[in-house]
Structures are given as structure tokens and as C-alpha cells.
Write a protein that holds these residues in place. Structure first.
Motif, short mmCIF file in Angstrom:
data_model
loop_
_atom_site.label_atom_id
_atom_site.label_comp_id
_atom_site.label_asym_id
_atom_site.label_seq_id
_atom_site.Cartn_x
_atom_site.Cartn_y
_atom_site.Cartn_z
N PHE A 1 4.86 12.45 -2.30
CA PHE A 1 5.18 13.35 -1.20
C PHE A 1 6.69 13.40 -1.06
N LEU A 2 7.19 14.52 -0.62
CA LEU A 2 8.63 14.71 -0.47
C LEU A 2 9.24 13.59 0.38
N GLY A 3 10.24 12.93 -0.16
CA GLY A 3 10.92 11.89 0.58
C GLY A 3 10.24 10.55 0.61
N THR A 4 9.19 10.36 -0.21
CA THR A 4 8.49 9.07 -0.22
C THR A 4 8.38 8.54 -1.64
N ASP A 5 8.06 7.25 -1.72
CA ASP A 5 7.78 6.65 -3.02
C ASP A 5 6.41 7.12 -3.50
N ARG A 6 6.19 7.02 -4.80
CA ARG A 6 4.91 7.43 -5.37
C ARG A 6 3.79 6.51 -4.88
N ILE A 7 2.66 7.10 -4.54
CA ILE A 7 1.46 6.36 -4.15
C ILE A 7 0.40 6.60 -5.22
N GLU A 8 -0.17 5.52 -5.74
CA GLU A 8 -1.27 5.65 -6.67
C GLU A 8 -2.56 5.25 -5.96
N VAL A 9 -3.67 5.81 -6.41
CA VAL A 9 -4.99 5.39 -5.94
C VAL A 9 -5.79 5.00 -7.17
N LEU A 10 -6.28 3.77 -7.18
CA LEU A 10 -7.06 3.26 -8.29
C LEU A 10 -8.54 3.28 -7.92
N ARG A 11 -9.38 3.63 -8.89
CA ARG A 11 -10.83 3.64 -8.65
C ARG A 11 -11.46 2.50 -9.44
N PHE A 12 -12.31 1.75 -8.76
CA PHE A 12 -13.03 0.64 -9.37
C PHE A 12 -14.52 0.88 -9.20
N THR B 1 -5.35 1.80 -2.72
CA THR B 1 -4.02 2.39 -2.85
C THR B 1 -3.08 1.38 -3.51
N LEU B 2 -2.06 1.91 -4.16
CA LEU B 2 -1.04 1.08 -4.80
C LEU B 2 0.30 1.78 -4.59
N GLY B 3 1.15 1.17 -3.79
CA GLY B 3 2.46 1.78 -3.51
C GLY B 3 2.85 1.65 -2.05
N MET B 4 1.86 1.58 -1.17
CA MET B 4 2.14 1.46 0.27
C MET B 4 2.89 0.16 0.56
N SER B 5 2.60 -0.91 -0.21
CA SER B 5 3.19 -2.22 0.06
C SER B 5 4.58 -2.40 -0.56
N ALA B 6 5.07 -1.38 -1.27
CA ALA B 6 6.38 -1.51 -1.91
C ALA B 6 7.48 -1.73 -0.88
N GLN B 7 7.34 -1.13 0.28
CA GLN B 7 8.31 -1.29 1.37
C GLN B 7 7.58 -1.87 2.58
N PRO B 8 8.25 -2.74 3.35
CA PRO B 8 7.61 -3.22 4.57
C PRO B 8 7.49 -2.09 5.59
N MET B 9 6.43 -2.15 6.39
CA MET B 9 6.26 -1.15 7.46
C MET B 9 7.20 -1.52 8.60
N ALA C 1 -1.82 6.28 2.98
CA ALA C 1 -0.96 5.20 2.48
C ALA C 1 0.52 5.55 2.63
N ALA C 2 0.84 6.84 2.62
CA ALA C 2 2.23 7.28 2.78
C ALA C 2 2.65 7.35 4.25
N SER C 3 1.70 7.27 5.18
CA SER C 3 2.02 7.47 6.60
C SER C 3 3.06 6.49 7.15
N PRO C 4 3.12 5.21 6.70
CA PRO C 4 4.21 4.38 7.22
C PRO C 4 5.60 4.91 6.84
N GLN C 5 5.74 5.46 5.63
CA GLN C 5 7.04 6.01 5.21
C GLN C 5 7.31 7.34 5.89
N VAL C 6 6.27 8.18 5.99
CA VAL C 6 6.45 9.54 6.50
C VAL C 6 6.58 9.56 8.02
N GLU C 7 5.68 8.83 8.69
CA GLU C 7 5.60 8.90 10.15
C GLU C 7 6.15 7.67 10.85
#
Length: 196
Positions: A27-38, A50-58, A98-104
Motif C-alpha cells: 500500500f502507498l507509504g507502507t512496507d510490503r505485507i505478505e499473506v501466507l496460506r497453510f 500475515t507476514l510484515g505487520m511485525s516489521a515495525q512496532p505498533m 495488517a497494514a492498519s497500524p502503519q496506515v492508521e
């Protein structure tokens, strides 16, 4: 950042096995978020993490300055029964959450409601999720001090009626209602629990 995500992915693989698919959303202005399926064929479930939300602390949105190291870290995990609905379309809504902590600037924690503004997948009766307590399916991942551990937060899909009821009565009351009714929270086709 990359080191944290490598550890997170290793923890997911240890707990859930090898992912059979992955998708990335930026998403514009955010780090890449991946979603893995198991796929868990034995249990008849498919899990999305999700994989990427934890890259930065909330960061608390009221904080004057964001701490680049300290603060809560999390990833999201959704488990649904396989083959009943086109749940793979949940990848983008999960990435949005998963991007909501960075975006909002929100801190995602147990008991919170997250709204996608659209069905989680085509025809889904759910447009929001309840964030449940971590530690069951995937254990917390300890990081080197002073970083907080990464918590893997289960998501429980909510119907609009359940989400409205939860806003009034609280997360614990809704979870008790589900438990009392024997609600299968992994059923992608389930209806709303009786709230009267």
C-alpha cells in the motif's frame, strides 16, 4: 526489519508447516505485507497468516514520537474450514488489516474489532473480525531486548450484528455467547449467533 520477518516466518513454519501459497500487497507509504496460506488437510482447515505487520512496532497514535524499536509487534492468523467458500480472496482484506497500524496508527490488541469495510471473501457474511488472545496456535516469538515479542493474534470473523453487539457488550460477552451456542467460528458460511 528483514531479520525480524525471517524469524517470524520460521516460527509460522514450525507451528503450521510449509505454506502452499503466498501473496504480497504493498500500500502507498507502507512496507510490503505478505499473506501466507497453510493447508491443514488433517483438520480440514486452511490458515492464513500475515507476514510484515511485525516489521515495525505498533505506536500509540497519541505518542509524540514513534519509537523505532520498542512497542508491541504482531501478525494476524485466520483459520477457516477448507473448501466451503472462496476464502483465498481474504488475502487482500487481511493485508489491509495488517497494514492498519502503519496506515492508521492503531495498536491491534486482543479484544479489538477490525473492520474491512467489505466482505472478507466473496459472499462472506463477515465484514469485520474480533482479535482473540494469542498463544494457542502459534507461540509468541521472543526478540532481542529491548524489542517486544511478536504475538500471533487469531482473528474471529464477526457478522455485522455480532460486531454491533460486541461494541455494546464487549468482546468477552460475545465470546461467551459463541461458546454457549457451540458456534463453529471456523465455518466460513455460519450465520450470526443468537444475540437476543
Amino acid at each position: 526489519m528483514g531479520e525480524v520477518l525471517a524469524l517470524v516466518e520460521a516460527r509460522l513454519r514450525t507451528a503450521l508447516g510449509e505454506p502452499d501459497a503466498r501473496a504480497a500487497v504493498t500500500f502507498l507509504g507502507t512496507d510490503r505485507i505478505e499473506v501466507l496460506r497453510f493447508a491443514d488437510a488433517d483438520a480440514g482447515l486452511v490458515r492464513y497468516a500475515t507476514l510484515g505487520m511485525s516489521a515495525q512496532p505498533m505506536t500509540d497514535p497519541t505518542a509524540a514520537l514513534a519509537d523505532p524499536v520498542k512497542g508491541p509487534r504482531a501478525e494476524l492468523v485466520l483459520s477457516v474450514r477448507a473448501g466451503l467458500a472462496d476464502t483465498d480472496k481474504a488475502l487482500r482484506p487481511l493485508a489491509v488489516l495488517a497494514a492498519s497500524p502503519q496506515v492508521e496508527g492503531v495498536v491491534v490488541a486482543p479484544g479489538a474489532s477490525l473492520d474491512t469495510g467489505e466482505p472478507l471473501w466473496p459472499g462472506a457474511p463477515f465484514t469485520s473480525v474480533l482479535v482473540a488472545e494469542p498463544g494457542g496456535l502459534v507461540e509468541d516469538l521472543e526478540l532481542d531486548a529491548p524489542m517486544d515479542p511478536v504475538r500471533f493474534l487469531p482473528l474471529l470473523p464477526m457478522t455485522p450484528n455480532e460486531a454491533a453487539w460486541k461494541r455494546v457488550h464487549g468482546a468477552q460477552a460475545l465470546q461467551e455467547r459463541w461458546l454457549t451456542a457451540g458456534t463453529d467460528l471456523r465455518d466460513p458460511l455460519r450465520g450470526s449467533v443468537t444475540l437476543a
